[in-house]
Design a protein around this motif. Sequence first.
Motif, PDB file in Angstrom:
ATOM      1  N   ALA A 114      37.222   7.642  50.647  1.00 37.70           N
ATOM      2  CA  ALA A 114      37.928   8.906  50.431  1.00 37.70           C
ATOM      3  C   ALA A 114      37.361  10.026  51.291  1.00 37.70           C
ATOM      4  O   ALA A 114      38.058  11.000  51.591  1.00 37.70           O
ATOM      5  CB  ALA A 114      37.859   9.303  48.959  1.00 37.70           C
ATOM      6  N   ALA A 115      36.094   9.890  51.718  1.00 37.43           N
ATOM      7  CA  ALA A 115      35.486  10.928  52.548  1.00 37.43           C
ATOM      8  C   ALA A 115      36.150  11.024  53.924  1.00 37.43           C
ATOM      9  O   ALA A 115      36.038  12.046  54.604  1.00 37.43           O
ATOM     10  CB  ALA A 115      33.991  10.669  52.710  1.00 37.43           C
ATOM     11  N   LEU A 116      36.835   9.959  54.329  1.00 38.63           N
ATOM     12  CA  LEU A 116      37.548   9.994  55.605  1.00 38.63           C
ATOM     13  C   LEU A 116      38.828  10.819  55.514  1.00 38.63           C
ATOM     14  O   LEU A 116      39.332  11.308  56.530  1.00 38.63           O
ATOM     15  CB  LEU A 116      37.888   8.569  56.059  1.00 38.63           C
ATOM     16  N   LEU A 117      39.361  10.966  54.298  1.00 36.21           N
ATOM     17  CA  LEU A 117      40.638  11.668  54.138  1.00 36.21           C
ATOM     18  C   LEU A 117      40.549  13.145  54.524  1.00 36.21           C
ATOM     19  O   LEU A 117      41.438  13.647  55.218  1.00 36.21           O
ATOM     20  CB  LEU A 117      41.153  11.501  52.706  1.00 36.21           C
ATOM     21  N   PRO A 118      39.491  13.888  54.109  1.00 36.94           N
ATOM     22  CA  PRO A 118      39.405  15.275  54.586  1.00 36.94           C
ATOM     23  C   PRO A 118      39.242  15.373  56.098  1.00 36.94           C
ATOM     24  O   PRO A 118      39.712  16.354  56.709  1.00 36.94           O
ATOM     25  CB  PRO A 118      38.167  15.832  53.861  1.00 36.94           C
ATOM     26  N   MET A 119      38.590  14.385  56.717  1.00 35.76           N
ATOM     27  CA  MET A 119      38.483  14.380  58.176  1.00 35.76           C
ATOM     28  C   MET A 119      39.858  14.192  58.809  1.00 35.76           C
ATOM     29  O   MET A 119      40.201  14.855  59.800  1.00 35.76           O
ATOM     30  CB  MET A 119      37.528  13.279  58.634  1.00 35.76           C
ATOM     31  N   MET A 120      40.652  13.284  58.241  1.00 31.20           N
ATOM     32  CA  MET A 120      42.010  13.086  58.736  1.00 31.20           C
ATOM     33  C   MET A 120      42.859  14.333  58.477  1.00 31.20           C
ATOM     34  O   MET A 120      43.698  14.716  59.300  1.00 31.20           O
ATOM     35  CB  MET A 120      42.626  11.863  58.061  1.00 31.20           C
ATOM     36  N   ALA A 121      42.626  14.980  57.323  1.00 27.51           N
ATOM     37  CA  ALA A 121      43.341  16.221  57.020  1.00 27.51           C
ATOM     38  C   ALA A 121      42.994  17.300  58.035  1.00 27.51           C
ATOM     39  O   ALA A 121      43.869  18.035  58.502  1.00 27.51           O
ATOM     40  CB  ALA A 121      42.995  16.692  55.606  1.00 27.51           C
ATOM     41  N   ALA A 122      41.713  17.388  58.388  1.00 30.08           N
ATOM     42  CA  ALA A 122      41.279  18.370  59.384  1.00 30.08           C
ATOM     43  C   ALA A 122      41.911  18.076  60.739  1.00 30.08           C
ATOM     44  O   ALA A 122      42.283  19.000  61.480  1.00 30.08           O
ATOM     45  CB  ALA A 122      39.754  18.362  59.494  1.00 30.08           C
TER      46      ALA A 122
END
Length: 309
Positions: free
Chosen positions: A167-175
């Motif tokens: 799930a920590a990759l999701l904010p990176m993808m959001a950014a």
Amino acid sequence: MTSSPARTKASSPEPSGLPASSPLRGILFLIASTVVFSVADVITKQLASTLPPPEVAWMRYVTFALVIIPVVLLKGGPGLLRSRRPKLQVLRGCGMVGSSLLFIASLPSLPVADATAIFFVSPILIMALSVFFLGETVGWRRWSAAAFGFIGVMIVVRPGTGAFQFAALLPMMAASSWAVGAVVTRKIVGDHAFTTLAYSALVGTVVLSALMPFNWVTPDATEIGLGLSMGVLFAIGHWFIVLAYRHGNASMIAPFSYVQLIWAGSLGYLVFGTVPDAWTITGAGIIALSGLYAAYRERVRAMEKKFPA
């Protein structure tokens, strides 16, 4: 969805009827936006624990549209709904809604503070994309700041350790999605700021409405109330950003967006009892320092161009 310290408004006419420019007012409006967005993110996390993320995002955008479209019509009439660059506006809107959807999807698994800290890599991504798509020149100091910021993200995410979560990759993808939208925004010339807000609301509503038959869970009265509150706060936060950049230079005001890291951690503790660990605090601090330095260098370069030696 968090606010971003990157300058994302188009070079377009400003909203009329606003007070005279004041950097202090701009800073205060931006800080107010970080408070509003942090409260909205806490509500979003609560909703995402019981409803599918696309539905939560849809509730946010529908309410956003119901708030912002009447404001646009009252301020400038139907003419403000017409864009000179509609394709770019739609592309920008898709980037923004993708960012919201990915960020919301991360919240059931991540503390708000962690997701917010990771998302703040977006200014670094915007800088990198601006080099390739806008032909901007970035010196070694800002590239060094970018590398420093990525180190901060890696400290928060901790890949390869037992603390790592997908799930920590999701904010990176959001950014990343936000960065695409921000870069596209810089290519939109001639549209009013309200036009861009209206397109954001309409594109998000249309895209997410198409997903609803596959992601619908009937909300109860409490969830409907929370969804309306979240959407209204989302609209207010974006309006505060418009006001903030109306009152001051972006490179001066934008660094104050990092105040949101404080609100995210504090509200996460008060509402959910989650306390950011030392790794998250350290990584968030590094991300903030890298962004602040990059903003400082951008201001220095702007001054050099304005007053060449």
